[in-house]
Design an enzyme around this catalytic site. Structure first.
Site, PDB file in Angstrom:
ATOM      1  N   ARG A  78     -30.697   4.502  17.244  1.00  0.00           N
ATOM      2  CA  ARG A  78     -30.119   3.440  17.694  1.00  0.00           C
ATOM      3  C   ARG A  78     -28.771   3.764  16.251  1.00  0.00           C
ATOM      4  O   ARG A  78     -28.739   3.888  15.052  1.00  0.00           O
ATOM      5  CB  ARG A  78     -31.008   2.712  17.724  1.00  0.00           C
ATOM      6  CG  ARG A  78     -32.417   1.918  17.992  1.00  0.00           C
ATOM      7  CD  ARG A  78     -33.160   1.024  18.268  1.00  0.00           C
ATOM      8  NE  ARG A  78     -33.625   1.037  16.976  1.00  0.00           N
ATOM      9  CZ  ARG A  78     -33.095  -0.380  15.815  1.00  0.00           C
ATOM     10  NH1 ARG A  78     -32.492  -0.044  15.404  1.00  0.00           N
ATOM     11  NH2 ARG A  78     -34.336   0.015  14.669  1.00  0.00           N
ATOM     12  N   TYR A 136     -30.134   8.439  22.705  1.00  0.00           N
ATOM     13  CA  TYR A 136     -30.825   9.338  22.551  1.00  0.00           C
ATOM     14  C   TYR A 136     -31.488   6.854  22.687  1.00  0.00           C
ATOM     15  O   TYR A 136     -31.216   5.950  22.363  1.00  0.00           O
ATOM     16  CB  TYR A 136     -30.969   8.631  20.996  1.00  0.00           C
ATOM     17  CG  TYR A 136     -31.966   9.819  20.171  1.00  0.00           C
ATOM     18  CD1 TYR A 136     -32.022  11.119  20.030  1.00  0.00           C
ATOM     19  CD2 TYR A 136     -33.015   8.838  19.860  1.00  0.00           C
ATOM     20  CE1 TYR A 136     -32.926  10.982  19.788  1.00  0.00           C
ATOM     21  CE2 TYR A 136     -34.403   9.042  19.458  1.00  0.00           C
ATOM     22  CZ  TYR A 136     -34.228  10.507  19.251  1.00  0.00           C
ATOM     23  OH  TYR A 136     -35.612  11.132  18.873  1.00  0.00           O
ATOM     24  N   LYS A 182     -35.284  -1.856  23.862  1.00  0.00           N
ATOM     25  CA  LYS A 182     -34.561  -3.311  22.811  1.00  0.00           C
ATOM     26  C   LYS A 182     -34.054  -4.175  24.027  1.00  0.00           C
ATOM     27  O   LYS A 182     -33.518  -5.028  23.502  1.00  0.00           O
ATOM     28  CB  LYS A 182     -33.882  -2.066  22.131  1.00  0.00           C
ATOM     29  CG  LYS A 182     -34.859  -1.540  21.688  1.00  0.00           C
ATOM     30  CD  LYS A 182     -36.505  -2.079  20.807  1.00  0.00           C
ATOM     31  CE  LYS A 182     -37.621  -1.178  20.496  1.00  0.00           C
ATOM     32  NZ  LYS A 182     -38.213  -1.122  19.357  1.00  0.00           N
ATOM     33  N   HIS A 187     -40.550  -7.787  18.674  1.00  0.00           N
ATOM     34  CA  HIS A 187     -40.869  -6.586  18.530  1.00  0.00           C
ATOM     35  C   HIS A 187     -42.413  -6.410  18.056  1.00  0.00           C
ATOM     36  O   HIS A 187     -42.827  -6.754  16.649  1.00  0.00           O
ATOM     37  CB  HIS A 187     -39.836  -6.787  17.357  1.00  0.00           C
ATOM     38  CG  HIS A 187     -40.026  -4.600  17.340  1.00  0.00           C
ATOM     39  ND1 HIS A 187     -39.108  -4.217  16.208  1.00  0.00           N
ATOM     40  CD2 HIS A 187     -40.022  -3.830  18.069  1.00  0.00           C
ATOM     41  CE1 HIS A 187     -39.465  -3.177  15.970  1.00  0.00           C
ATOM     42  NE2 HIS A 187     -39.607  -3.106  17.255  1.00  0.00           N
ATOM     43  N   SER A 199     -39.211  -1.755  12.328  1.00  0.00           N
ATOM     44  CA  SER A 199     -39.200   0.044  13.587  1.00  0.00           C
ATOM     45  C   SER A 199     -39.272   1.656  11.629  1.00  0.00           C
ATOM     46  O   SER A 199     -39.396   1.352  11.071  1.00  0.00           O
ATOM     47  CB  SER A 199     -37.201   0.840  13.795  1.00  0.00           C
ATOM     48  OG  SER A 199     -36.956  -0.622  14.872  1.00  0.00           O
ATOM     49  N   CYS A 236     -42.248   1.468  11.431  1.00  0.00           N
ATOM     50  CA  CYS A 236     -43.264   0.893  10.187  1.00  0.00           C
ATOM     51  C   CYS A 236     -44.685   0.752  10.340  1.00  0.00           C
ATOM     52  O   CYS A 236     -45.839  -0.056   9.853  1.00  0.00           O
ATOM     53  CB  CYS A 236     -42.761  -0.276   9.345  1.00  0.00           C
ATOM     54  SG  CYS A 236     -41.614   0.102   8.553  1.00  0.00           S
ATOM     55  N   ASP A 265     -44.807  -2.057  21.148  1.00  0.00           N
ATOM     56  CA  ASP A 265     -43.546  -2.061  20.602  1.00  0.00           C
ATOM     57  C   ASP A 265     -42.652  -3.466  21.370  1.00  0.00           C
ATOM     58  O   ASP A 265     -42.208  -4.350  19.962  1.00  0.00           O
ATOM     59  CB  ASP A 265     -42.521  -0.597  21.037  1.00  0.00           C
ATOM     60  CG  ASP A 265     -40.981  -0.899  20.143  1.00  0.00           C
ATOM     61  OD1 ASP A 265     -41.395  -0.794  18.924  1.00  0.00           O
ATOM     62  OD2 ASP A 265     -40.594  -0.764  20.612  1.00  0.00           O
ATOM     63  N   ARG A 319     -39.760  11.919  18.802  1.00  0.00           N
ATOM     64  CA  ARG A 319     -40.174  10.656  19.799  1.00  0.00           C
ATOM     65  C   ARG A 319     -40.977  11.778  20.310  1.00  0.00           C
ATOM     66  O   ARG A 319     -40.616  12.644  20.898  1.00  0.00           O
ATOM     67  CB  ARG A 319     -39.388   9.702  19.790  1.00  0.00           C
ATOM     68  CG  ARG A 319     -38.809   9.211  19.362  1.00  0.00           C
ATOM     69  CD  ARG A 319     -39.254   7.518  19.094  1.00  0.00           C
ATOM     70  NE  ARG A 319     -38.693   6.876  17.463  1.00  0.00           N
ATOM     71  CZ  ARG A 319     -39.040   5.833  16.824  1.00  0.00           C
ATOM     72  NH1 ARG A 319     -40.059   4.936  17.506  1.00  0.00           N
ATOM     73  NH2 ARG A 319     -38.564   5.697  16.494  1.00  0.00           N
TER      74      ARG A 319
HETATM   75  P1  GTP Z   1     -41.043   1.868  16.254  1.00  0.00           P
HETATM   76  O1  GTP Z   1     -41.346   3.053  17.168  1.00  0.00           O
HETATM   77  O2  GTP Z   1     -40.035   2.517  15.480  1.00  0.00           O
HETATM   78  O3  GTP Z   1     -40.682   0.592  16.305  1.00  0.00           O
HETATM   79  O4  GTP Z   1     -41.929   2.518  14.609  1.00  0.00           O
HETATM   80  P2  GTP Z   1     -43.765   1.530  15.345  1.00  0.00           P
HETATM   81  O5  GTP Z   1     -43.608   0.488  13.869  1.00  0.00           O
HETATM   82  O6  GTP Z   1     -44.339   1.758  16.271  1.00  0.00           O
HETATM   83  O7  GTP Z   1     -43.985   2.981  13.719  1.00  0.00           O
HETATM   84  P3  GTP Z   1     -45.366   3.853  13.561  1.00  0.00           P
HETATM   85  O8  GTP Z   1     -46.737   3.925  13.621  1.00  0.00           O
HETATM   86  O9  GTP Z   1     -44.748   4.910  14.438  1.00  0.00           O
HETATM   87  O10 GTP Z   1     -44.883   4.959  11.806  1.00  0.00           O
HETATM   88  C1  GTP Z   1     -44.125   5.440  11.767  1.00  0.00           C
HETATM   89  C2  GTP Z   1     -44.536   5.699  10.084  1.00  0.00           C
HETATM   90  O11 GTP Z   1     -45.049   4.925   9.512  1.00  0.00           O
HETATM   91  C3  GTP Z   1     -45.834   6.876  10.428  1.00  0.00           C
HETATM   92  O12 GTP Z   1     -44.452   8.092  10.005  1.00  0.00           O
HETATM   93  C4  GTP Z   1     -46.580   7.112  10.376  1.00  0.00           C
HETATM   94  O13 GTP Z   1     -46.966   8.105   9.688  1.00  0.00           O
HETATM   95  C5  GTP Z   1     -46.343   5.585   8.596  1.00  0.00           C
HETATM   96  N1  GTP Z   1     -47.312   4.761   9.512  1.00  0.00           N
HETATM   97  C6  GTP Z   1     -48.043   4.068   9.706  1.00  0.00           C
HETATM   98  N2  GTP Z   1     -49.147   3.703   9.444  1.00  0.00           N
HETATM   99  C7  GTP Z   1     -49.017   3.938   7.729  1.00  0.00           C
HETATM  100  C8  GTP Z   1     -49.742   3.040   7.309  1.00  0.00           C
HETATM  101  O14 GTP Z   1     -51.027   2.233   7.276  1.00  0.00           O
HETATM  102  N3  GTP Z   1     -49.978   3.995   6.050  1.00  0.00           N
HETATM  103  C9  GTP Z   1     -49.028   4.732   5.319  1.00  0.00           C
HETATM  104  N4  GTP Z   1     -48.681   4.432   3.606  1.00  0.00           N
HETATM  105  N5  GTP Z   1     -47.782   5.179   6.676  1.00  0.00           N
HETATM  106  C10 GTP Z   1     -48.397   4.357   7.883  1.00  0.00           C
HETATM  107  C1  SPV Z   2     -37.684   1.206  17.396  1.00  0.00           C
HETATM  108  O1  SPV Z   2     -36.062   1.732  16.794  1.00  0.00           O
HETATM  109  O2  SPV Z   2     -37.793   0.372  16.618  1.00  0.00           O
HETATM  110  C2  SPV Z   2     -37.390   2.051  18.499  1.00  0.00           C
HETATM  111  C3  SPV Z   2     -37.594   3.095  18.363  1.00  0.00           C
HETATM  112  O3  SPV Z   2     -39.205   1.663  18.830  1.00  0.00           O
HETATM  113  S1  SPV Z   2     -35.823   2.912  19.669  1.00  0.00           S
HETATM  114  O4  SPV Z   2     -36.523   3.030  20.591  1.00  0.00           O
HETATM  115  O5  SPV Z   2     -35.783   4.109  19.708  1.00  0.00           O
HETATM  116  O6  SPV Z   2     -35.509   1.585  19.561  1.00  0.00           O
HETATM  117 MN    MN Z   3     -39.399  -0.266  18.040  1.00  0.00          MN
END
Ligand code: GTP
Ligand code: SPV
Ligand code: MN
Length: 597
Positions: A69, A210, A219, A239, A261, A263, A286, A378
């Site tokens: 983004r 992207y 979003k 979110h 994002s 996290c 999400d 992704r």
């Molecule tokens: P968006 O799709 O961007 O909104 O992100 P999301 O909040 O769904 O994040 P996602 O679960 O994909 O995690 C992103 C990164 O954080 C990954 O590289 C994970 O490996 C890392 N991660 C997720 N959960 C944990 C956790 O409990 N501990 C640690 N240390 N890392 C974590």
């Molecule tokens: C985020 O950035 O929080 C996502 C990926 O879930 S995107 O759809 O690119 O915004």
């Molecule tokens: Mn997201």
């Protein structure tokens, strides 16, 4: 097809401006999808993965300038600047439209204009919203087919009703005879625009192909435009992941969690409990749309139909359910492709096979120090392929929410978990969420930034008013005793030498266990200036070797560190000026007073 005159007129109008070679109305069929994939494989835009290892899967690599983004090119266009607020980029609708119109003129030359009818939310449900995306990107079409309910069935339901027009172009017209590149996009970041017109419910996106910049249902519609609708109509567009948790006694509760994002939403939503008797089921990873039902229970739906999940560090160790969701019928973007036609990324759990092609289309050289996958690589996968998908995930009535979780990446200060004293304190907690920035957006300064409710890049109006909206949800709740409890979690505490103090991932169920016990009234807590924290013996760490020694630190509240945090909160609150609700100022004053006692 459709007889919807407004829709036909809108498409004709833009076809005349963008001047595509063809116009294609997407019906959403398997044949159509396969044909688009075949064309992209043939042109070299997509790589077909091995049919035995990854049936129905393809991989794309984006232009290196177009990997996430673009927050500094994302705009909320309202008549009054204050309606966009201090956290959004603003331009007046007239000026933005005039500027973008110049960009759209002839922008689809040499390309096909695709018309994508899509529904956010289950087909035909009265909470769902229908959007129509115009795009010149076949990559967007095949992704939208996974991420939304898409095609002719949506036009059938739409009839001559109203839709949210979403206009998208990658901004790379082709002259006659000009060969296309693998990933067309505007080469200059300042030529990109992700614009929202909340007063007229319109989305105009230009220059990027992207993720959230281009898949406009996600979003742009389901958060930025929907947050405006939610505010007007008294509901919530957030979110947030949505998950069901069942304890060993067989009691099941749903929670929703907002983390910024990259996290951990996808990971938490799909976690597999390593301790016996617990079960987790996924409703969404999400976005959550929430409304009170007739009994005064807040119910949530996932408006999406797929996952657009972070690939790096997704492994059989960390998130097998995500990996299995991507076993088949999935699209991978900016990952490595191995010589035997499979995918690879950092943290996938095994060594990188020699000869793997990296996300920049080069054979990976381990000595180069470059990663194979982009950190924001992704996978796009159908939600119903998730082994842990909740039986109610498509229920138009939504699932009842018992607790909200906020959280972010905080190496210090913020404990593993704490609970708000009441609703407004919880809203304050959401409003001060901070997190170290991640690769999900381009060009952000490293360090902790405030990301209130994980909505900083997604709230489509003045965020001060957004806090006010959350307060009013509590005030106007039909039955306050049924409001979800509010918690903050932090899986990302680090030791002085940079090691995680908490193992995270599946082990997070141990914290969810405490949260569930609080919801059920099964466990006491310690009152601290920032909220209720667990007594350390109430977090089950059985079988977690070496964890005991970190538990004091993980649940400790250090008043000195929190008073330093308050200086940052003060700066944060000042940004909102008069738009900051009095309740948020009062909450802050009360926090400081408790810390100084
Ligand atoms: P968006 O799709 O961007 O909104 O992100 P999301 O909040 O769904 O994040 P996602 O679960 O994909 O995690 C992103 C990164 O954080 C990954 O590289 C994970 O490996 C890392 N991660 C997720 N959960 C944990 C956790 O409990 N501990 C640690 N240390 N890392 C974590
Ligand atoms: C985020 O950035 O929080 C996502 C990926 O879930 S995107 O759809 O690119 O915004
Ligand atoms: Mn997201």
């Amino acid at each position: 097809m459709t007889k919807n005159q407004k829709l036909l007129d809108w498409v004709n109008e833009w076809a005349a401006i963008c001047q595509p070679d063809n116009v294609h109305w997407c019906n959403g069929s398997d044949e159509e999808n396969q044909q688009l994939l075949d064309e992209m494989i043939k042109s070299g835009a997509a790589v077909k993965l091995d049919e035995k290892k990854r049936p129905g899967c393809v991989a794309f690599n984006s232009d290196p300038s177009d990997v996430a983004r673009v927050e500094n090119r994302t705009f909320i266009c309202t008549s009054k600047e204050e309606d966009a607020g201090p956290t959004n980029n603003w331009m007046s609708p007239d000026k933005m439209k005039a500027e973008m119109l110049e960009s759209y003129k002839g922008c689809m030359k040499g390309r096909t204009m695709y018309i994508i009818p899509f529904s956010m939310g289950p087909l035909g449900s009265n909470i769902s919203k229908i959007g129509i995306e115009i795009t010149d990107s076949p990559y967007v079409v095949v992704n939208m087919r996974i991420m939304t309910r898409m095609g002719q069935k949506v036009l059938d339901i739409l009839g001559d009703g109203d839709f949210i027009p979403c206009l998208h172009s990658v901004g790379a017209p082709l002259e006659a005879g000009q060969k296309d590149v693998r990933w067309p996009c505007a080469s200059n970041i300042d030529d990109k625009y992700i614009s929202h017109f909340p007063e007229t419910n319109e989305i105009w996106s230009f220059g990027s192909g992207y993720g959230g910049n281009a898949l406009l249902g996600k979003k742009c519609l389901a958060l930025r435009i929907a947050s405006n609708m939610a505010r007007r109509e008294g509901w919530l567009a957030e979110h947030m992941l949505i998950m069901g948790i069942t304890n060993p006694q067989g009691v099941k509760k749903y929670i929703a969690a907002a983390f910024p994002s990259a996290c951990g939403k996808t990971n938490l939503a799909m976690l597999i409990p390593p301790i016996p008797g617990w079960k987790v089921e996924t409703v969404g990873d999400d976005i959550a749309w929430m409304k009170f039902d007739e009994e005064g229970v807040l119910r949530a739906i996932n408006p999406e139909a797929g996952f657009f999940g972070v690939a790096p560090f997704t492994s059989m160790e960390t998130n097998p359910n995500a990996l299995h969701s991507a076993d088949k019928n999935s699209i991978f973007t900016n990952v490595g492709v191995t010589p035997d036609g499979d995918v690879w990324w950092e943290g996938i759990g095994h060594d990188c096979p020699e000869g793997t092609i990296d996300w920049k289309n080069k054979v990976h050289d381990p000595a180069s120090g470059q990663t194979v996958a982009h950190p924001n690589a992704r996978f796009t996968s159908p939600a119903d392929q998730c082994p842990a998908i909740d039986p109610a995930w498509e229920d138009p009535a939504g699932v009842p929410i018992s607790a909200f979780l906020f959280g972010g990446r905080r190496p210090s200060t913020v404990p593993l978990v704490y609970q708000a004293f009441d609703w407004n304190h919880g809203v304050f907690m959401g409003s001060i969420v901070g997190s170290e920035v991640t690769a999900a957006a381009i060009g952000l300064k490293a360090g902790v930034r405030r990301d209130p409710f994980a909505m900083l890049p997604f709230c489509g109006y003045n965020m001060g008013d957004y806090f006010g909206h959350w307060i009013s949800i509590g005030e106007n709740a039909p039955d306050k005793s049924k409001l979800p409890l509010i918690f903050n979690v932090n899986w990302f505490r680090k030791s002085e030498d940079g090691k995680w103090l908490w193992p995270g991932y599946g082990e997070n169920i141990r914290v969810l266990g405490w949260i569930l016990d609080r919801v059920l009234g099964n466990v006491d807590a310690t009152e601290t200036p920032i909220g209720y924290v667990p007594k350390k013996e109430d977090i089950n760490i059985d079988g977690l070797e070496g964890q005991e020694k970190y538990m004091d630190e993980l649940v400790e509240v250090d008043n000195k560190l929190w008073l330093e945090e308050c200086e940052l909160i003060a700066e944060h609150q000042e940004k909102f000026g008069d738009a900051l609700p009095k309740q948020m100022k009062d909450q802050f004053e009360a926090l400081k007073a408790r810390l100084k006692k």
